[in-house]
Design an enzyme around this catalytic site. Structure first.
Site, short mmCIF file in Angstrom:
data_model
loop_
_atom_site.label_atom_id
_atom_site.label_comp_id
_atom_site.label_asym_id
_atom_site.label_seq_id
_atom_site.Cartn_x
_atom_site.Cartn_y
_atom_site.Cartn_z
N ARG A 63 -63.21 7.56 -14.02
CA ARG A 63 -63.09 7.16 -12.61
C ARG A 63 -61.66 6.92 -12.16
NH1 ARG A 63 -67.53 2.73 -11.84
NH2 ARG A 63 -66.26 2.02 -13.55
N ASP A 199 -74.27 10.98 -34.28
CA ASP A 199 -74.46 9.78 -35.09
C ASP A 199 -73.33 9.85 -36.10
OD1 ASP A 199 -75.16 8.05 -37.26
OD2 ASP A 199 -77.16 7.93 -36.40
N HIS A 200 -72.33 9.00 -35.93
CA HIS A 200 -71.10 9.23 -36.72
C HIS A 200 -71.33 9.04 -38.22
CE1 HIS A 200 -70.54 4.84 -36.43
NE2 HIS A 200 -69.69 4.95 -37.44
N LYS A 204 -69.82 11.25 -42.11
CA LYS A 204 -69.14 10.67 -43.27
C LYS A 204 -69.34 11.57 -44.49
CE LYS A 204 -69.76 5.90 -41.63
NZ LYS A 204 -68.46 5.31 -41.36
N HIS A 262 -78.10 4.88 -37.57
CA HIS A 262 -77.22 5.14 -38.71
C HIS A 262 -77.94 4.97 -40.06
CE1 HIS A 262 -74.20 5.15 -35.71
NE2 HIS A 262 -73.94 3.86 -35.69
#
Ligand code: BG6
Length: 513
Positions: A63, A199-200, A204, A262
């Site tokens: 914005r 989904d981090h 990994k 996770h």
């Protein structure tokens, strides 16, 4: 338009040489925390490592009014502060910054999407990005559906002039109903193959290694079942508190924030059957199949097999820290859980009778995420108790983070004339074995999206299944008061005493990572 990895089953999942197409990554929510902490440092690294071609650009959209140069300066500071190396390579930065732009965008303004479209066409002409685009939604979650609607209506996700993909940040809904609604909303404008729900944890290295470990080796898989495994413990412990996110966190709690997404991703890699191939769909089919066999929670199972907790004041690394209710943005009488233990059971041939104990929480004694596979005792013990100096059942521990690696515990003879047995560890450490810094999860995941490989992204069914499993827990806890005392664990401890009592009642014990 180039073919995606999904179109080509032979290439799918095979990550040897990967050549990325020219493209532009557009980040919505570019003035937010995630952009500076993770996204821009990851994109910079991709350029540094030459994993993306020269025909590459990044557009920040948010914005605030800001010019390209202001945005570039801010992002340079971000790379210096948050990249792994904590420094900026000027030459790499110059080439990255040349392709870095900013555009003020109101998520619900069709005019702004027209401006964005014009800018992207201009970038295509100037930088040869060929109309390929990744839109990364890192805005407030309430805006995801609106952003996708606007992208759809403005024609920006139409794939006639290049591929178009959309990455959606977490949280994906706040319960089953909202997750389903969000899936319906985005499917109105996007094909499933264009949707990348991030989904981090899937990015990994060590989570990816779970599949390699299980399916590239011959010796573990025969043991990986109810015949040899007594139970599995998954610990996901953080030392941090809510880090200024009290407002968000108090509406979420650990089940929504960590477990349904996770932790379930990690869990599905432990539970799944070998996939038919490494193709994205084959892998994701097996993961959902595994999660479909999770035994549903009833109110009774929630009462008997799950524990909720909230931290009170305590100390972390010798420093006093306030309790959860004293955190900014948290009501003084909050009953939100900052810790949860849930016992999962899988009703299938492989896992029948094997409990999976999961615990996840904030302000615990140590930052550690690990999967511990506890094997059954030897069927007959030849060696008498007096010889067992310090012996516990065999245990295989897969450390997801930090100190990534794998340890196998077994009994060995203590040297000497008398037979005595003691536990020893056989240890594999990523750092020592490979001597390289593990890549950041976001780097890997962004590159996968650019390559059109959704294997490490959550499919519609998985996002909904995660919620479906935890809903009875959330409902039971919302409907009942937490047992006094609450807060029920001290910051810096290993969580509520009830979690230890629960395992003890089943003749088992939590590991101390
Ligand atoms: C985020 C949660 O998704 O994951 C945070 O919202 C949590 O609350 C974080 O701290 C943990 O990630 P990691 O990679 O540090 O284990």
């Amino acid at each position: 338009m180039s073919a995606t990895v999904m179109d080509n089953p032979l290439r799918a999942g095979v990550r040897l040489e990967r050549t990325a197409d020219p493209c532009t990554v557009i980040i919505f929510g570019a003035t937010g925390d995630l952009t500076k902490r993770k996204l821009v440092p990851a994109l910079y690294r991709l350029v540094q490592e030459r994993l993306v071609p020269g025909e590459f650009a990044v557009v920040g959209a948010a914005r605030s009014e800001m010019g390209h140069d202001d945005f570039r300066a801010k992002m340079k500071d971000a790379v210096a502060q948050f990249s792994e190396a904590k420094r900026v390579d000027e030459e790499v930065w110059d080439s990255f910054a040349q392709g870095l732009y900013y555009l003020p965008v109101n998520i619900d303004s069709p005019d702004d999407y027209k401006k964005l479209s014009d800018l992207l066409d201009q970038i295509d002409r100037e930088r040869g990005t060929q109309g390929n685009r990744v839109f990364y939604l890192s805005t407030a979650p309430a805006l995801y559906a609106e952003a996708v609607k606007q992208l759809g209506q403005s024609g920006l996700v139409n794939q006639e002039k290049g591929w178009r993909r959309v990455i959606i940040e977490k949280p994906f809904g706040t319960d089953l109903a909202t997750a389903k609604q969000l899936n319906r909303d985005i499917h109105e404008h996007l094909e499933e193959s264009q949707i990348y729900r991030i989904d981090h944890y899937l990015g990994k290295e060590t989570v990816q290694n779970l599949m390699i470990f299980r399916f590239a080796n011959g010796i573990y898989e025969p043991l990986w079942n109810r015949q040899y495994i007594d139970h599995v413990q998954i610990t996901n412990a953080e030392t941090v508190g809510v880090e200024g996110r009290g407002g968000y966190y108090d509406k979420a709690g650990v089940v929504r924030d960590m477990i349904q997404n996770h932790v379930f991703q990690v869990l599905s890699h432990v539970v799944m059957e070998p996939p038919a191939s490494l193709g994205a769909e084959a892998v994701r089919d097996e993961k959902i199949k595994a999660m479909m066999s999770a035994r549903p929670f009833t109110a009774e199972r929630v009462r008997n097999e799950c524990v909720r907790g909230q931290y009170g004041a305590g100390s972390i690394n010798g420093k006093p820290v306030p309790g959860y209710r004293e955190e900014e943005g948290v009501p003084k009488d909050s009953t939100t859980e900052t810790f949860a233990m849930v016992t999962m059971r899988f009703d299938n041939w492989r896992w029948s009778g094997v409990p999976f104990y999961i615990r996840s929480g904030k302000r615990l004694a140590k930052r550690v995420t690990e999967v511990a596979i506890q094997f059954k005792d030897a069927p007959h013990q030849l060696f008498g108790r007096e010889m067992m100096e310090q012996v516990a059942p065999n245990q295989l521990v897969i450390r997801i983070q930090p100190d990534e690696g794998i340890t196998l515990r077994f009994g060995a003879k203590v040297p000497g004339q008398v037979t005595r047995i003691r536990d020893v560890n056989m240890d594999f450490r990523y750092g020592a074995s490979f001597g390289v810094q593990l890549a950041e999860a976001y780097e890997r995941l962004l590159l996968d999206c650019i390559l059109g490989d959704p294997t490490l992204y959550a499919r519609t069914d998985m996002t909904e299944r995660g919620w479906e499993i935890v809903m009875p827990i959330l409902e039971e806890w919302a409907a009942t008061k937490a047992e006094a005392p609450f807060p029920n664990y001290e910051a810096g401890s290993w969580g509520p005493q009830a979690t230890h009592d629960l395992l003890a009642s089943q003749g088992r014990r939590w590991r101390r990572p």
